[in-house]
Design an enzyme around this catalytic site. Structure first.
Site, PDB file in Angstrom:
ATOM      1  N   LYS A 148       1.106  -1.434   0.069  1.00 52.76           N
ATOM      2  CA  LYS A 148       0.121  -0.145   0.182  1.00 52.76           C
ATOM      3  C   LYS A 148       0.722   1.622   0.174  1.00 52.76           C
ATOM      4  CE  LYS A 148      -3.028  -2.561   2.070  1.00 52.76           C
ATOM      5  NZ  LYS A 148      -4.588  -2.895   3.169  1.00 52.76           N
TER       6      LYS A 148
ATOM      7  N   HIS B  90      -8.805  -2.828  -5.885  1.00 52.35           N
ATOM      8  CA  HIS B  90      -8.977  -3.377  -4.269  1.00 52.35           C
ATOM      9  C   HIS B  90      -9.784  -2.393  -3.908  1.00 52.35           C
ATOM     10  CE1 HIS B  90      -7.004  -2.877  -0.166  1.00 52.35           C
ATOM     11  NE2 HIS B  90      -6.443  -3.466  -0.878  1.00 52.35           N
TER      12      HIS B  90
ATOM     13  N   GLU C 268     -10.230  -0.573  -1.604  1.00 56.58           N
ATOM     14  CA  GLU C 268      -9.874   1.205  -1.212  1.00 56.58           C
ATOM     15  C   GLU C 268      -9.166   2.123  -2.541  1.00 56.58           C
ATOM     16  OE1 GLU C 268      -5.992   0.062   0.694  1.00 56.58           O
ATOM     17  OE2 GLU C 268      -7.273  -1.142   2.080  1.00 56.58           O
TER      18      GLU C 268
ATOM     19  N   SER D 133      -6.288  -8.933   7.212  1.00 61.33           N
ATOM     20  CA  SER D 133      -6.118  -9.532   7.989  1.00 61.33           C
ATOM     21  C   SER D 133      -5.140 -11.108   7.883  1.00 61.33           C
ATOM     22  CB  SER D 133      -6.440  -9.237   8.990  1.00 61.33           C
ATOM     23  OG  SER D 133      -7.182  -7.935   9.245  1.00 61.33           O
TER      24      SER D 133
HETATM   25  P1  PGA Z   1      -4.615  -6.658   5.802  1.00 65.80           P
HETATM   26  O1  PGA Z   1      -4.903  -5.962   3.903  1.00 65.80           O
HETATM   27  O2  PGA Z   1      -3.289  -8.013   5.322  1.00 65.80           O
HETATM   28  O3  PGA Z   1      -4.176  -5.398   6.086  1.00 65.80           O
HETATM   29  O4  PGA Z   1      -5.974  -6.938   6.161  1.00 65.80           O
HETATM   30  C1  PGA Z   1      -5.001  -6.982   3.223  1.00 65.80           C
HETATM   31  C2  PGA Z   1      -5.067  -6.269   1.736  1.00 65.80           C
HETATM   32  O5  PGA Z   1      -5.410  -4.918   1.357  1.00 65.80           O
HETATM   33  O6  PGA Z   1      -4.445  -6.074   0.678  1.00 65.80           O
END
Ligand code: PGA
Length: 254
Positions: free
Chosen positions: A11, A97, A99, A214
């Site tokens: 990210k 994604h 986001e 996660s």
């Molecule tokens: P995270 O993110 O492992 O921090 O939950 C996963 C992702 O957004 O690809």
């Protein structure tokens, strides 16, 4: 046989110095024998793709971008094209994604254009799908995922199962420490595979479907033990060499 795949999505993290250091630590920390069972890639921010493409050349760790624009070149200030990613030897590119969908308004039709543009350059898209908490609570998981998969892959042709990777990432599990149970994730993965079969027939048996949300060293093994979970897209836990190396190790059952 689908080879397990673990991709670190950094990210918007790291300075250049930190990015180089992390990759050097991964090259040392990941045992050469693990790659037989686990494919590994990292997805740094755009600005580090060039130095990291040099550092990773000739190594088993693949490079991925986190996003792309669909045009090859032109007056599109601020954008990066699939041609440029190809030039830097990116093997993968994350698209859709959550986001990007939430903060930048990315829609399934945009994801579709990105998928087509990447495949035309020989870059494998990692197509992210996943429901929000309110959608899960309303019993709409399959409906949402089906809409995203069909929208992102509408009219897309693949020649080989390695032309595409899917990542199922329930939005409520991303960066929250709340992981889907392996059984709940498996149910969605199996559903996604059925959708892929309806589009591409037998090729779908060999397409990798990753879980994301996660993923940590202590939960990755139980996730990849499920028949249709073929690896992980890892955010937070990919930012430290120690935890990412441990995830790769445990994903391979070492
Ligand atoms: P995270 O993110 O492992 O921090 O939950 C996963 C992702 O957004 O690809």
């Amino acid at each position: 046989m689908r080879r397990t795949f673990v991709c670190g999505n950094w990210k918007m993290h790291k300075t250049a110095k930190e990015a180089l250091l992390l990759v050097k630590q991964l090259l040392i920390g990941i045992d050469a024998t693990w790659y037989d069972k686990v494919e590994v890639a990292v997805a740094p921010p755009f600005v580090y793709l060039f130095p990291l493409s040099r550092l990773l050349a000739g190594t088993p760790i693949g490079l991925s971008a986190q996003d792309v624009f669909w045009e090859g070149e032109g007056a599109f200030t601020g954008e990066v094209s699939p041609v440029m990613l190809k030039d830097l030897e990116c093997r993968y590119c994350i698209v859709g994604h959550s986001e990007r969908r939430i903060y930048f308004g990315e829609k399934d039709k945009d994801v579709n254009k990105k998928v087509r543009a990447l495949i035309s350059q020989g870059i494998t898209p990692i197509v992210c799908v996943g429901e929000r908490l309110e959608e899960r609570e309303a019993g709409k998981v399959k409906e949402v995922v089906e809409g995203q998969i069909k929208g992102a892959l509408d009219g897309v042709e693949i020649a080989s199962p390695s032309d595409i990777v899917i990542a199922y990432e329930p939005v409520w599990a991303i960066g929250t420490g709340k992981v889907a149970t392996p059984e709940d994730a498996q149910e969605v993965h199996a559903f996604i595979r059925e959708l892929l079969k309806s589009m591409w027939g037998k090729l779908a048996d060999e397409i990798r479907i990753l879980y994301g949300g996660s993923v940590k060293p202590d939960n990755v093994a139980s996730l990849v033990a499920q028949p249709d979970i073929d690896g992980a897209l890892v955010g937070g836990a990919s930012l430290k060499a120690e935890s990412f190396v441990e995830i790769v190790k445990n994903a391979g059952g070492f």
